[in-house]
Design a protein around this motif. Structure first.
Motif, PDB file in Angstrom:
ATOM      1  N   ALA A  59       0.841  -1.197   0.000  1.00  0.00           N
ATOM      2  CA  ALA A  59       0.000   0.000   0.000  1.00  0.00           C
ATOM      3  C   ALA A  59       0.877   1.247   0.000  1.00  0.00           C
ATOM      4  CB  ALA A  59      -0.905  -0.004   1.226  1.00  0.00           C
ATOM      5  N   PRO A  60       0.554   2.245  -0.828  1.00  0.00           N
ATOM      6  CA  PRO A  60       1.409   3.434  -0.924  1.00  0.00           C
ATOM      7  C   PRO A  60       1.700   4.093   0.421  1.00  0.00           C
ATOM      8  CG  PRO A  60      -0.186   3.432  -2.696  1.00  0.00           C
ATOM      9  CD  PRO A  60      -0.562   2.286  -1.804  1.00  0.00           C
ATOM     10  N   GLY A  61       0.692   4.203   1.275  1.00  0.00           N
ATOM     11  CA  GLY A  61       0.914   4.807   2.584  1.00  0.00           C
ATOM     12  C   GLY A  61       1.903   4.023   3.428  1.00  0.00           C
ATOM     13  N   GLN A  62       1.831   2.702   3.341  1.00  0.00           N
ATOM     14  CA  GLN A  62       2.752   1.861   4.091  1.00  0.00           C
ATOM     15  C   GLN A  62       4.169   1.991   3.536  1.00  0.00           C
ATOM     16  OE1 GLN A  62       2.024  -0.122   6.920  1.00  0.00           O
ATOM     17  NE2 GLN A  62       4.253   0.007   6.955  1.00  0.00           N
ATOM     18  N   LEU A  63       4.273   2.076   2.210  1.00  0.00           N
ATOM     19  CA  LEU A  63       5.588   2.192   1.576  1.00  0.00           C
ATOM     20  C   LEU A  63       6.273   3.489   1.989  1.00  0.00           C
ATOM     21  CD1 LEU A  63       7.321   0.547  -0.453  1.00  0.00           C
ATOM     22  CD2 LEU A  63       6.419   2.040  -2.246  1.00  0.00           C
ATOM     23  N   THR A  64       5.533   4.586   2.000  1.00  0.00           N
ATOM     24  CA  THR A  64       6.142   5.851   2.401  1.00  0.00           C
ATOM     25  C   THR A  64       6.490   5.855   3.891  1.00  0.00           C
ATOM     26  OG1 THR A  64       3.939   6.835   2.721  1.00  0.00           O
ATOM     27  CG2 THR A  64       4.997   7.168   0.591  1.00  0.00           C
ATOM     28  N   ALA A  65       5.635   5.252   4.705  1.00  0.00           N
ATOM     29  CA  ALA A  65       5.940   5.168   6.144  1.00  0.00           C
ATOM     30  C   ALA A  65       7.192   4.329   6.379  1.00  0.00           C
ATOM     31  CB  ALA A  65       4.750   4.567   6.888  1.00  0.00           C
ATOM     32  N   ASP A  66       7.332   3.239   5.649  1.00  0.00           N
ATOM     33  CA  ASP A  66       8.518   2.390   5.779  1.00  0.00           C
ATOM     34  C   ASP A  66       9.774   3.133   5.330  1.00  0.00           C
ATOM     35  OD1 ASP A  66       6.915   0.353   6.690  1.00  0.00           O
ATOM     36  OD2 ASP A  66       6.895  -0.749   4.794  1.00  0.00           O
ATOM     37  N   TYR A  67       9.650   3.924   4.280  1.00  0.00           N
ATOM     38  CA  TYR A  67      10.794   4.698   3.780  1.00  0.00           C
ATOM     39  C   TYR A  67      11.289   5.675   4.849  1.00  0.00           C
ATOM     40  CZ  TYR A  67      13.578   7.552   0.522  1.00  0.00           C
ATOM     41  OH  TYR A  67      14.600   8.226  -0.099  1.00  0.00           O
ATOM     42  N   VAL A  68      10.357   6.403   5.437  1.00  0.00           N
ATOM     43  CA  VAL A  68      10.717   7.370   6.477  1.00  0.00           C
ATOM     44  C   VAL A  68      11.319   6.658   7.682  1.00  0.00           C
ATOM     45  CG1 VAL A  68       9.779   9.031   8.137  1.00  0.00           C
ATOM     46  CG2 VAL A  68       9.036   9.086   5.740  1.00  0.00           C
ATOM     47  N   ALA A  69      10.705   5.558   8.107  1.00  0.00           N
ATOM     48  CA  ALA A  69      11.210   4.816   9.267  1.00  0.00           C
ATOM     49  C   ALA A  69      12.608   4.268   9.008  1.00  0.00           C
ATOM     50  CB  ALA A  69      10.255   3.673   9.612  1.00  0.00           C
ATOM     51  N   THR A  70      12.868   3.885   7.780  1.00  0.00           N
ATOM     52  CA  THR A  70      14.165   3.296   7.448  1.00  0.00           C
ATOM     53  C   THR A  70      15.253   4.343   7.329  1.00  0.00           C
ATOM     54  OG1 THR A  70      13.116   1.469   6.262  1.00  0.00           O
ATOM     55  CG2 THR A  70      15.418   1.915   5.742  1.00  0.00           C
ATOM     56  N   PHE A  71      15.010   5.376   6.527  1.00  0.00           N
ATOM     57  CA  PHE A  71      16.088   6.295   6.166  1.00  0.00           C
ATOM     58  C   PHE A  71      16.143   7.565   7.002  1.00  0.00           C
ATOM     59  CE2 PHE A  71      15.335   3.935   2.118  1.00  0.00           C
ATOM     60  CZ  PHE A  71      16.546   3.249   2.127  1.00  0.00           C
ATOM     61  N   ASP A  72      15.055   7.942   7.638  1.00  0.00           N
ATOM     62  CA  ASP A  72      15.068   9.148   8.467  1.00  0.00           C
ATOM     63  C   ASP A  72      15.308   8.842   9.944  1.00  0.00           C
ATOM     64  OD1 ASP A  72      14.503  10.404   6.137  1.00  0.00           O
ATOM     65  OD2 ASP A  72      12.514  11.127   6.699  1.00  0.00           O
ATOM     66  N   HIS A  73      15.014   7.627  10.369  1.00  0.00           N
ATOM     67  CA  HIS A  73      15.077   7.303  11.790  1.00  0.00           C
ATOM     68  C   HIS A  73      16.170   6.300  12.148  1.00  0.00           C
ATOM     69  CE1 HIS A  73      10.518   8.443  11.957  1.00  0.00           C
ATOM     70  NE2 HIS A  73      11.306   9.495  11.865  1.00  0.00           N
ATOM     71  N   ARG A  74      16.932   5.839  11.166  1.00  0.00           N
ATOM     72  CA  ARG A  74      18.025   4.887  11.436  1.00  0.00           C
ATOM     73  C   ARG A  74      19.329   5.499  10.952  1.00  0.00           C
ATOM     74  NH1 ARG A  74      16.137  -0.537  12.217  1.00  0.00           N
ATOM     75  NH2 ARG A  74      13.903  -0.745  11.786  1.00  0.00           N
ATOM     76  N   LYS A  75      20.224   5.827  11.877  1.00  0.00           N
ATOM     77  CA  LYS A  75      21.448   6.522  11.516  1.00  0.00           C
ATOM     78  C   LYS A  75      22.332   5.679  10.603  1.00  0.00           C
ATOM     79  CE  LYS A  75      23.918  10.099  14.015  1.00  0.00           C
ATOM     80  NZ  LYS A  75      24.414  10.569  15.313  1.00  0.00           N
ATOM     81  N   ARG A  76      22.331   4.375  10.802  1.00  0.00           N
ATOM     82  CA  ARG A  76      23.180   3.513   9.973  1.00  0.00           C
ATOM     83  C   ARG A  76      22.587   3.266   8.595  1.00  0.00           C
ATOM     84  NH1 ARG A  76      27.485   0.529  12.232  1.00  0.00           N
ATOM     85  NH2 ARG A  76      27.852   1.078  14.404  1.00  0.00           N
TER      86      ARG A  76
END
Length: 205
Positions: A59-76
Protein backbone atom coordinates in the motif's frame (compact mmCIF):
# COMPACT_ATOMS: atom_id res chain seq x y z
CA UNK A 1 30.30 3.66 -24.79
CA UNK A 2 30.26 -0.15 -24.66
CA UNK A 3 27.14 -2.28 -24.24
CA UNK A 4 28.21 -3.09 -20.68
CA UNK A 5 28.65 0.57 -19.73
CA UNK A 6 25.31 1.47 -21.35
CA UNK A 7 23.61 -1.18 -19.21
CA UNK A 8 25.34 0.21 -16.11
CA UNK A 9 24.02 3.69 -16.91
CA UNK A 10 20.49 2.29 -17.20
CA UNK A 11 20.98 0.52 -13.86
CA UNK A 12 22.15 3.69 -12.13
CA UNK A 13 19.19 5.64 -13.53
CA UNK A 14 16.74 3.00 -12.25
CA UNK A 15 18.46 2.72 -8.87
CA UNK A 16 18.41 6.51 -8.48
CA UNK A 17 14.64 6.56 -8.91
CA UNK A 18 14.01 3.56 -6.67
CA UNK A 19 15.96 5.08 -3.79
CA UNK A 20 13.95 8.29 -3.97
CA UNK A 21 10.89 9.01 -1.87
CA UNK A 22 8.19 6.57 -3.06
CA UNK A 23 5.65 9.12 -4.23
CA UNK A 24 2.99 8.81 -6.93
CA UNK A 25 5.49 9.76 -9.65
CA UNK A 26 7.71 6.82 -8.73
CA UNK A 27 4.82 4.38 -8.52
CA UNK A 28 3.68 5.47 -11.97
CA UNK A 29 7.10 4.49 -13.35
CA UNK A 30 7.20 0.96 -11.93
CA UNK A 31 6.20 -0.69 -15.22
CA UNK A 32 8.95 1.16 -17.07
CA UNK A 33 11.48 0.34 -14.34
CA UNK A 34 10.50 -3.32 -14.56
CA UNK A 35 11.30 -3.22 -18.27
CA UNK A 36 14.67 -1.60 -17.58
CA UNK A 37 15.52 -4.14 -14.87
CA UNK A 38 14.73 -6.91 -17.33
CA UNK A 39 17.51 -5.70 -19.63
CA UNK A 40 20.19 -5.94 -16.93
CA UNK A 41 22.43 -8.85 -15.95
CA UNK A 42 20.99 -11.02 -13.18
CA UNK A 43 23.13 -9.70 -10.27
CA UNK A 44 22.04 -6.14 -11.08
CA UNK A 45 18.53 -6.63 -12.46
CA UNK A 46 17.13 -9.36 -10.21
CA UNK A 47 17.34 -7.33 -6.97
CA UNK A 48 15.65 -4.41 -8.71
CA UNK A 49 12.80 -6.60 -9.92
CA UNK A 50 12.42 -7.94 -6.38
CA UNK A 51 12.12 -4.45 -4.93
CA UNK A 52 9.78 -3.27 -7.68
CA UNK A 53 7.46 -6.18 -6.95
CA UNK A 54 7.49 -5.21 -3.26
CA UNK A 55 6.68 -1.59 -4.15
CA UNK A 56 3.91 -2.71 -6.49
CA UNK A 57 2.22 -4.92 -3.88
CA UNK A 58 2.60 -2.64 -0.84
CA UNK A 59 0.00 0.00 0.00
CA UNK A 60 1.41 3.43 -0.92
CA UNK A 61 0.91 4.81 2.58
CA UNK A 62 2.75 1.86 4.09
CA UNK A 63 5.59 2.19 1.58
CA UNK A 64 6.14 5.85 2.40
CA UNK A 65 5.94 5.17 6.14
CA UNK A 66 8.52 2.39 5.78
CA UNK A 67 10.79 4.70 3.78
CA UNK A 68 10.72 7.37 6.48
CA UNK A 69 11.21 4.82 9.27
CA UNK A 70 14.16 3.30 7.45
CA UNK A 71 16.09 6.30 6.17
CA UNK A 72 15.07 9.15 8.47
CA UNK A 73 15.08 7.30 11.79
CA UNK A 74 18.02 4.89 11.44
CA UNK A 75 21.45 6.52 11.52
CA UNK A 76 23.18 3.51 9.97
CA UNK A 77 20.72 3.56 7.06
CA UNK A 78 21.74 7.05 6.00
CA UNK A 79 21.45 7.82 2.26
CA UNK A 80 23.85 10.78 2.50
CA UNK A 81 27.18 9.28 1.48
CA UNK A 82 29.60 11.88 2.84
CA UNK A 83 28.20 11.24 6.31
CA UNK A 84 29.95 7.85 6.40
CA UNK A 85 33.32 9.37 5.53
CA UNK A 86 33.12 12.65 7.42
CA UNK A 87 30.25 12.54 9.92
CA UNK A 88 28.98 15.97 10.97
CA UNK A 89 32.31 17.74 10.52
CA UNK A 90 33.82 20.67 8.65
CA UNK A 91 35.25 18.21 6.14
CA UNK A 92 31.74 17.08 5.24
CA UNK A 93 30.67 20.64 4.54
CA UNK A 94 33.57 21.03 2.11
CA UNK A 95 32.81 17.68 0.47
CA UNK A 96 29.19 18.74 -0.08
CA UNK A 97 30.27 22.02 -1.64
CA UNK A 98 32.71 20.23 -3.96
CA UNK A 99 30.00 17.81 -5.07
CA UNK A 100 27.57 20.63 -5.81
CA UNK A 101 30.19 22.41 -7.92
CA UNK A 102 30.98 19.16 -9.76
CA UNK A 103 27.30 18.62 -10.61
CA UNK A 104 26.86 22.21 -11.75
CA UNK A 105 29.78 21.80 -14.17
CA UNK A 106 27.98 18.78 -15.66
CA UNK A 107 24.67 20.65 -15.95
CA UNK A 108 22.96 18.87 -13.05
CA UNK A 109 21.08 21.48 -11.06
CA UNK A 110 19.78 20.60 -7.61
CA UNK A 111 16.76 22.07 -5.89
CA UNK A 112 17.19 23.86 -2.57
CA UNK A 113 15.98 20.82 -0.61
CA UNK A 114 18.36 18.33 -2.27
CA UNK A 115 21.74 17.56 -0.73
CA UNK A 116 24.39 16.61 -3.32
CA UNK A 117 25.57 13.51 -1.44
CA UNK A 118 22.16 11.81 -1.38
CA UNK A 119 22.69 8.42 -3.00
CA UNK A 120 19.91 9.06 -5.53
CA UNK A 121 21.64 12.27 -6.64
CA UNK A 122 25.06 10.60 -6.86
CA UNK A 123 23.55 7.84 -9.02
CA UNK A 124 21.81 10.40 -11.23
CA UNK A 125 25.14 12.15 -11.76
CA UNK A 126 26.87 8.83 -12.45
CA UNK A 127 24.32 8.11 -15.17
CA UNK A 128 25.10 11.51 -16.77
CA UNK A 129 28.90 11.34 -16.42
CA UNK A 130 29.62 7.59 -16.12
CA UNK A 131 33.41 7.66 -15.91
CA UNK A 132 33.61 10.21 -13.12
CA UNK A 133 30.42 8.91 -11.53
CA UNK A 134 31.87 5.42 -11.23
CA UNK A 135 34.88 6.88 -9.44
CA UNK A 136 32.63 8.84 -7.12
CA UNK A 137 30.68 5.72 -6.17
CA UNK A 138 33.93 3.80 -5.68
CA UNK A 139 35.20 6.61 -3.43
CA UNK A 140 32.23 5.95 -1.14
CA UNK A 141 32.40 2.16 -1.45
CA UNK A 142 32.89 1.57 2.30
CA UNK A 143 29.87 3.72 3.18
CA UNK A 144 27.76 1.95 0.58
CA UNK A 145 28.70 -1.42 2.04
CA UNK A 146 27.83 -0.31 5.56
CA UNK A 147 24.48 0.95 4.26
CA UNK A 148 23.88 -2.36 2.48
CA UNK A 149 24.67 -4.37 5.61
CA UNK A 150 22.50 -2.13 7.80
CA UNK A 151 19.53 -2.47 5.43
CA UNK A 152 19.89 -6.24 5.42
CA UNK A 153 20.18 -6.24 9.22
CA UNK A 154 16.77 -4.55 9.54
CA UNK A 155 15.28 -6.68 6.71
CA UNK A 156 14.55 -3.59 4.63
CA UNK A 157 13.24 -4.12 1.09
CA UNK A 158 15.56 -1.28 -0.03
CA UNK A 159 18.51 -3.59 0.69
CA UNK A 160 17.79 -5.13 -2.72
CA UNK A 161 18.35 -1.78 -4.45
CA UNK A 162 21.71 -1.31 -2.73
CA UNK A 163 22.62 -4.91 -3.60
CA UNK A 164 22.01 -3.92 -7.21
CA UNK A 165 24.22 -0.84 -6.87
CA UNK A 166 27.15 -2.73 -5.38
CA UNK A 167 26.81 -5.33 -8.15
CA UNK A 168 27.81 -2.57 -10.60
CA UNK A 169 31.01 -1.82 -8.65
CA UNK A 170 34.26 -3.71 -8.05
CA UNK A 171 34.28 -6.04 -5.05
CA UNK A 172 35.57 -4.71 -1.74
CA UNK A 173 39.25 -5.35 -1.10
CA UNK A 174 42.10 -4.40 1.20
CA UNK A 175 41.73 -0.93 2.69
CA UNK A 176 38.03 -0.81 1.81
CA UNK A 177 37.34 -3.86 3.98
CA UNK A 178 39.28 -2.20 6.79
CA UNK A 179 37.24 0.99 6.35
CA UNK A 180 33.96 -0.95 6.53
CA UNK A 181 35.09 -2.70 9.72
CA UNK A 182 36.12 0.64 11.26
CA UNK A 183 32.83 2.30 10.34
CA UNK A 184 30.86 -0.63 11.71
CA UNK A 185 32.76 -0.51 15.00
CA UNK A 186 33.21 3.24 15.53
CA UNK A 187 30.73 5.04 13.27
CA UNK A 188 31.51 8.27 11.37
CA UNK A 189 33.57 11.09 12.90
CA UNK A 190 31.77 13.54 15.17
CA UNK A 191 32.19 17.30 15.26
CA UNK A 192 28.83 19.03 14.95
CA UNK A 193 29.99 22.13 13.12
CA UNK A 194 30.73 23.31 9.64
CA UNK A 195 27.73 22.07 7.59
CA UNK A 196 26.41 25.53 6.64
CA UNK A 197 24.97 26.20 4.10
CA UNK A 198 23.86 22.57 3.95
CA UNK A 199 21.62 20.82 6.44
CA UNK A 200 20.08 17.41 6.77
CA UNK A 201 16.99 19.01 8.28
CA UNK A 202 14.22 18.89 5.72
CA UNK A 203 16.45 17.52 2.97
CA UNK A 204 14.80 14.89 0.81
CA UNK A 205 15.24 13.16 -2.51
Amino acid sequence: MTADSTATVRAWQAQSLLLGYPDEALLARLDLLTQVAGTLDHPVGAPLRRFIEHARTTAPGQLTADYVATFDHRKRCCLFLTYYAHGDTRNRGMALLHLKQTYAAAGLALTDDELPDHLSVVLEYAAIVPDHGAGLLAEHRAGLELLRLALHHCSSPWAAVVDSITATLPALAGDELTAVARLAAQGPPEEKVGLSPFSLQGAQR
